[in-house]
Design a protein around this motif. Structure first.
Motif, PDB file in Angstrom:
ATOM      1  N   TRP A   1       0.822  -1.211   0.000  1.00  0.00           N
ATOM      2  CA  TRP A   1       0.000   0.000   0.000  1.00  0.00           C
ATOM      3  C   TRP A   1       0.850   1.252   0.000  1.00  0.00           C
ATOM      4  O   TRP A   1       0.408   2.316  -0.444  1.00  0.00           O
TER       5      TRP A   1
ATOM      6  N   PHE B   1      -9.552   2.594   6.298  1.00  0.00           N
ATOM      7  CA  PHE B   1      -8.244   3.153   5.942  1.00  0.00           C
ATOM      8  C   PHE B   1      -8.025   4.430   6.710  1.00  0.00           C
ATOM      9  O   PHE B   1      -8.983   5.129   7.063  1.00  0.00           O
TER      10      PHE B   1
ATOM     11  N   ASP C   1      -4.314   6.494   3.527  1.00  0.00           N
ATOM     12  CA  ASP C   1      -4.731   5.351   2.710  1.00  0.00           C
ATOM     13  C   ASP C   1      -4.048   4.052   3.108  1.00  0.00           C
ATOM     14  O   ASP C   1      -3.792   3.182   2.275  1.00  0.00           O
TER      15      ASP C   1
ATOM     16  N   PRO D   1      -4.318   0.561   5.378  1.00  0.00           N
ATOM     17  CA  PRO D   1      -5.419  -0.262   5.904  1.00  0.00           C
ATOM     18  C   PRO D   1      -5.439  -0.308   7.444  1.00  0.00           C
ATOM     19  O   PRO D   1      -4.403  -0.198   8.093  1.00  0.00           O
TER      20      PRO D   1
ATOM     21  N   ASP E   1     -16.998  -3.361   2.025  1.00  0.00           N
ATOM     22  CA  ASP E   1     -16.161  -3.802   0.904  1.00  0.00           C
ATOM     23  C   ASP E   1     -14.690  -3.400   1.057  1.00  0.00           C
ATOM     24  O   ASP E   1     -13.962  -3.277   0.095  1.00  0.00           O
ATOM     25  N   TRP E   2     -14.276  -3.216   2.317  1.00  0.00           N
ATOM     26  CA  TRP E   2     -12.865  -2.886   2.570  1.00  0.00           C
ATOM     27  C   TRP E   2     -11.948  -3.959   2.011  1.00  0.00           C
ATOM     28  O   TRP E   2     -10.878  -3.660   1.499  1.00  0.00           O
ATOM     29  N   HIS E   3     -12.399  -5.211   2.137  1.00  0.00           N
ATOM     30  CA  HIS E   3     -11.547  -6.330   1.710  1.00  0.00           C
ATOM     31  C   HIS E   3     -11.393  -6.391   0.189  1.00  0.00           C
ATOM     32  O   HIS E   3     -10.533  -7.103  -0.310  1.00  0.00           O
ATOM     33  N   LYS E   4     -12.245  -5.649  -0.521  1.00  0.00           N
ATOM     34  CA  LYS E   4     -12.162  -5.720  -1.978  1.00  0.00           C
ATOM     35  C   LYS E   4     -11.149  -4.741  -2.553  1.00  0.00           C
ATOM     36  O   LYS E   4     -10.762  -4.846  -3.699  1.00  0.00           O
ATOM     37  N   ARG E   5     -10.721  -3.784  -1.725  1.00  0.00           N
ATOM     38  CA  ARG E   5      -9.752  -2.815  -2.226  1.00  0.00           C
ATOM     39  C   ARG E   5      -8.385  -3.474  -2.421  1.00  0.00           C
ATOM     40  O   ARG E   5      -7.979  -4.310  -1.631  1.00  0.00           O
ATOM     41  N   ARG E   6      -7.729  -3.090  -3.481  1.00  0.00           N
ATOM     42  CA  ARG E   6      -6.396  -3.637  -3.760  1.00  0.00           C
ATOM     43  C   ARG E   6      -5.359  -2.528  -3.682  1.00  0.00           C
ATOM     44  O   ARG E   6      -5.638  -1.381  -4.003  1.00  0.00           O
TER      45      ARG E   6
END
Lengths: 486, 486
Positions: free
Chosen positions: A142, A444, A448, A450, A477-482
């Protein structure tokens, strides 16, 4: 390609994707990104592709290929494999080739997993930033200025950067959950005794536990179904009669009715503002799903770090005694006698933090100090266990942050070991009490980076713990962010 | 040297290798004289990631030995790590038992030269793993053979109740008999199955004051002779040292000494300034052992009458000499076999003679116990009865017994087959005697003339009769007839 475990294995099993394609795609990502991230100490491309092709053949003839059917999996470099080295990110074991596979590795292979490489870590799993690796630097996907967390930093970074479907880490005081939190992925530390430690190079034997690091909760459940269970080769692994292994995946999407979640106010207030905010929002998410929130007091948890750094280092001082240049590890040149072999080999083979912990542990066990330190620590450990037992009379799980902060910058805490140790302040208690705990992405911070939410459940309640985590995940949908790097 | 009044004080530490198939914490076979490092596995060489699993049989044998030594068996016992660095110790810690030994507070009765017995208190007995062996053969290096590493050892510690070298030897012999009786150990001294370490000092009275000499621990004695000689030597050495220097326990240090068998001397190895710090702590890789009542009862069923008591009973009950009783009770199976044969009707002294003079010799040649020769106790009793009743001669009994090891036939059948039944028929024998007398007039005259020649001539005539009957005449009956006729 979406390489999350469950979806990929369904696609492979149904013949929509070939395992070899998935494995090759993952290696493309590794070759593209890992020179920047530094997740892997070693990779096994040829072997992995050959194995995946064999598996594809098996699937094409209609045979069952196992519940991980051809998915590319990474393993922390402190789990023994007959292929490649098992270095523990130490000069001491840089060239150690184990003649046997850890039980978890055997289980992965028989479930059809393709082991693609071994990941970086703090030397002998001692650290919270992977900066203590003697072999490699791993950065946070990140933000490459930041650490990935540790000690399973390589595994967490690899999962976050899509360089494997899932990974195994080991957790002695937070080494799965803290890097999972820093890298925005899911990390589960199972109940002590749920997963075999055979073949895991020991750090703190009464605390160490292997667990999955995954892109989502469902994958963690899938991985648990593969690795959990009694192992006659590990006397501390719990037998089926005492605690039968549950299917973690079966009801993963079924919410738990009348859910009671406990919060520990003293913990939340100790965290950074952004972390506090994210945790409070997470509590609101659960409330909206009808969960009852209760406040509890866990008075002895504030001693966790102190207890941990006595128990873990004492055990480590024994566990690491074998790396002496006689049987294992780096042997120094220019030796006068056998005492010299020990002193010079250990002085050169171990890094600073490992030496510090061996010294601490040796001191705590020395005659005249044993009662004051080790014995007292064991007593407080029992009180901490008691805190959890009392808490679980009132709730299904305890909710606290995984870490007081998000990922910090390289070098920020390297000169102040105590500051580094305190980054594990929220994770250590679960190891001391032996209970399962999971970290899941819950937001986040302003940079930015996590934030991780930690849930802890009664011993052997992994199935329920995962369902509670999945409830949150299904509404967010936090887990969907890449991470931006990919 | 001045004539000092003194008391000898000796306590013993004894290591007994247990008779298990496999090692203490892994499944490697127990071996002796195998190629170096050919009986090892990841566990007993302490490989990274390996874990110990307790050998239950070793625990049971230890408890059994503890019971035979009249010890209290701990309901709860655990494993501790004893840390020290030495090349023959692969983990650099030994798994042992520290504060909660498996057995404690017992005693052993030993026979004294004057026919009485003495009670020696047992402090404790605990289970531990053996180390490997350092080999210093050639060149500027040493090698390590780990075949022995991990072999189960029972360490027995006595109170300092022994007061002469002869007593120390007697305890060693008695203990060997006990552990062999129970099948706890083969107790082969030459193979190092029993190793003795006497702690010796003297209480010297001089000018009405008592002085205690510094304790010397003599290491690793593995023959009864060395035990006795080394203690005798050490007593003289300490007397001499005290006379010369006046050194006492308060002014001198405890020493560790080796025994040089060729020179017949103890040699200083190490002077202990203070106790070693072994940093004992509970081994987190193993779970504690809890003895349930039913498990203890199961183990207790393996107990039997102790050899010293049995020997005494044999003297009283079977009217045997102390020597014969000792020979018969040296091995449990032989003693059992003897008693069974007596119970089946064999006269005790006759059975004893057959066993000690014929059975044990054959057993020795066949490298088995007398009970394993293939002779049933019933048949042995029958054989004894035949010999007693004069149906066969003592020589014939020996021949028949030898034959009995090869066939299941009853002794009577064998005796008939071999034509060994004695002629007891007076009428028949009288005819033969008449004939012999007629043929040997000179001898008859000699008998009748009396004096020296008479006895020799009687013997000659008896011999002639025996020859005529091919040895099958009952010599007792023939002698009677001769007496009458002459």
């Amino acid at each position: 390609m979406d390489c999350n475990c469950k979806k990929l294995r369904d696609d492979i099993a149904a013949g929509r994707i070939k395992s070899a394609e998935a494995v090759e795609a993952v290696f493309d990502t590794i070759e593209k990104n890992d020179s920047k991230i530094g997740s892997y100490i070693s990779t096994f491309k040829e072997q992995a592709i050959a194995n995946s092709k064999q598996l594809d053949e098996k699937i094409s003839t209609g045979k069952s290929a196992g519940i991980l059917a051809g998915t590319p999996i990474a393993i922390k470099d402190n789990m023994c494999t007959t292929f490649g080295a098992t270095s523990c990110a130490s000069k001491m074991l840089e060239n150690f080739h184990a003649p046997y596979n850890a039980t978890v590795v055997e289980k992965l292979i028989s479930a059809g997993a393709i082991i693609i490489g071994k990941t970086n870590m703090d030397e002998f799993a001692m650290g919270s930033s992977t900066e203590n690796s003697a072999l490699l630097k791993t950065v946070n996907p990140w933000n490459t200025q930041c650490v990935p967390g540790g000690s399973s930093g390589g595994s967490a970074a690899a999962v976050a950067a899509g360089m494997c479907s899932a990974a195994l880490g080991s957790d002695t005081g937070g080494s799965i959950r803290q890097p999972a939190s820093f890298c925005g992925v899911v990390g589960l530390k199972p109940t002590y005794g749920r997963v075999s430690r055979f073949g895991l190079v020991a750090f703190g034997s009464s605390l160490d536990q292997i667990g999955p690091i995954t892109q989502n909760v469902t994958d963690a459940a899938l991985m648990m179904n593969v690795i959990a269970g009694h192992d006659p080769a590990d006397s501390t692994s719990v037998d089926e009669k005492t605690a039968p292994v549950c299917d973690c995946l079966e009801k993963i999407d079924e919410p738990i009715g009348n859910l009671k979640i406990a919060v520990v106010p003293q913990f939340n207030t100790g965290a950074d503002g952004d972390v506090q905010k994210a945790i409070n929002e997470a509590i609101e998410v659960y409330k909206k799903m009808g969960a009852e929130i209760v406040e509890i007091d866990m008075p002895h948890l504030e001693y966790s770090v102190a207890v941990y750094y006595i128990v873990a280092t004492a055990e480590a001082s024994g566990n690491l005694a074998r790396y002496d240049g006689v049987h294992y590890g780096h042997r120094a040149e220019d030796i006068e006698n056998y005492i010299d072999v020990y002193c010079k080999s250990r002085a050169a083979g171990f890094g600073k933090e490992v030496k510090r912990r061996i010294m601490l542990g040796t001191y705590a066990l020395s005659s005249g100090y044993y009662d004051a330190y080790y014995l007292k620590a064991l007593k407080v450990r029992n009180l901490i266990r008691g805190d959890f037992l009392r808490a679980f009379e009132k709730c299904d799980c305890v909710l606290i942050p995984t870490c007081p902060t998000t990922a910090f910058k390289f070098g920020e805490k390297m000169d102040d070991p105590l500051k580094m140790y305190l980054s594990d302040v929220y994770t250590i208690a679960a190891n001391l009490a032996g209970v399962p705990a999971i970290s899941i992405p819950c937001g986040f911070d302003g940079n930015d980076l996590p934030i991780g939410l930690q849930l802890m459940a009664p011993a052997f309640g992994e199935d329920k713990l995962l369902r509670i985590a999945r409830m949150f995940e299904s509404k967010t949908d936090w887990h969907k962010r890449r991470p931006p790097i990919i | 040297m001045e004539n000092l009044e003194y008391k000898i004080i000796v306590g013993l530490e004894i290591h007994v290798q247990l008779l298990t198939k496999s090692k203490m914490f892994c499944s490697c076979a127990i071996s002796f004289g195998e190629r170096a490092n050919s009986r090892v596995c990841p566990v007993c060489v302490g490989m990274p990631g390996s874990l110990p699993v307790m050998n239950k049989k070793a625990v049971e044998l230890s408890a059994l030995a503890g019971m035979a030594l009249n010890c209290k068996i701990a309901k709860f016992t655990k494993w501790d790590r004893k840390s020290y660095y030495y090349p023959d110790l692969p983990k650099n810690y030994q798994i042992s038992q520290y504060d909660l030994p498996l057995a404690a507070a017992g005693f052993i009765e030993i026979p004294l030269e004057n026919g009485q017995t003495k009670t020696i208190r047992i402090t404790r007995a605990h289970l531990e793993e053996d180390a490997g062996k350092n080999l210093h053969t050639t060149g500027n290096f040493s090698q390590v053979d780990l075949n022995r590493a991990g072999t189960p050892l029972l360490e027995i510690v006595t109170e300092p109740d022994l007061s002469s070298a002869a007593e120390v030897r007697s305890l060693a012999v008695e203990l060997q008999r006990i552990v062999r009786y129970l099948g706890v150990s083969e107790a082969d001294m030459q193979k190092g199955h029993m190793r003795f370490e006497p702690n010796v000092n003297l209480h010297i009275t001089k000018d009405g004051k008592e002085y205690k000499t510094p304790i010397a621990e003599i290491k690793n004695l593995n023959s009864f002779r060395a035990i006795e000689r080394s203690v005798d030597y050490e007593v003289q050495r300490q007397l001499d040292e005290f006379s010369r220097t006046g050194i006492t326990m308060e002014t001198g240090n405890k020493t560790t000494r080796g025994w040089d068998d060729d020179a017949g001397k103890t040699v200083l190895q190490r002077e202990k300034e203070e106790a070693n710090d072994y940093r004992y702590f509970p081994d987190p890789d193993l779970v504690p052992v809890e003895f349930t009542d039913s498990w203890l009862a199961e183990i207790r069923a393996g107990l039997c009458e102790m050899p010293i008591k049995r020997q005494l009973r044999f003297v009283n009950e079977y009217d045997l000499s102390d020597y014969d009783a000792g020979v018969l009770t040296a091995e449990r199976t032989t003693a059992d076999f003897f008693e069974e044969a007596v119970k089946s009707g064999g006269q005790s002294k006759r059975v004893c003679n057959l066993l000690t003079q014929v059975g044990l010799k054959m057993a020795n040649e066949a490298n088995c116990s007398a009970a394993e020769l293939g002779i049933t106790a019933e048949n042995l009793a029958k054989l004894a009865k035949m010999a007693d009743g004069g149906q066969i001669s003592a020589t014939a009994a020996k021949t028949i017994m030898e034959k009995m090891t090869q066939t299941a036939d009853e002794p009577k059948v064998i005796a008939e087959q071999l034509n060994l039944i004695q002629k007891n028929d007076t009428a028949e024998l009288e005819v033969i005697v008449e004939k012999i007398l007629a043929e040997n007039a000179k001898a008859v005259e000699d008998v009748k003339s009396g004096g020296k020649k008479s006895k020799a001539a009687k013997g000659f005539l008896l011999g002639q009769v025996m020859q005529k009957t091919k040895g099958r005449a009952n010599p007792k009956v023939v002698a009677e007839i001769l007496e009458r006729k002459l």
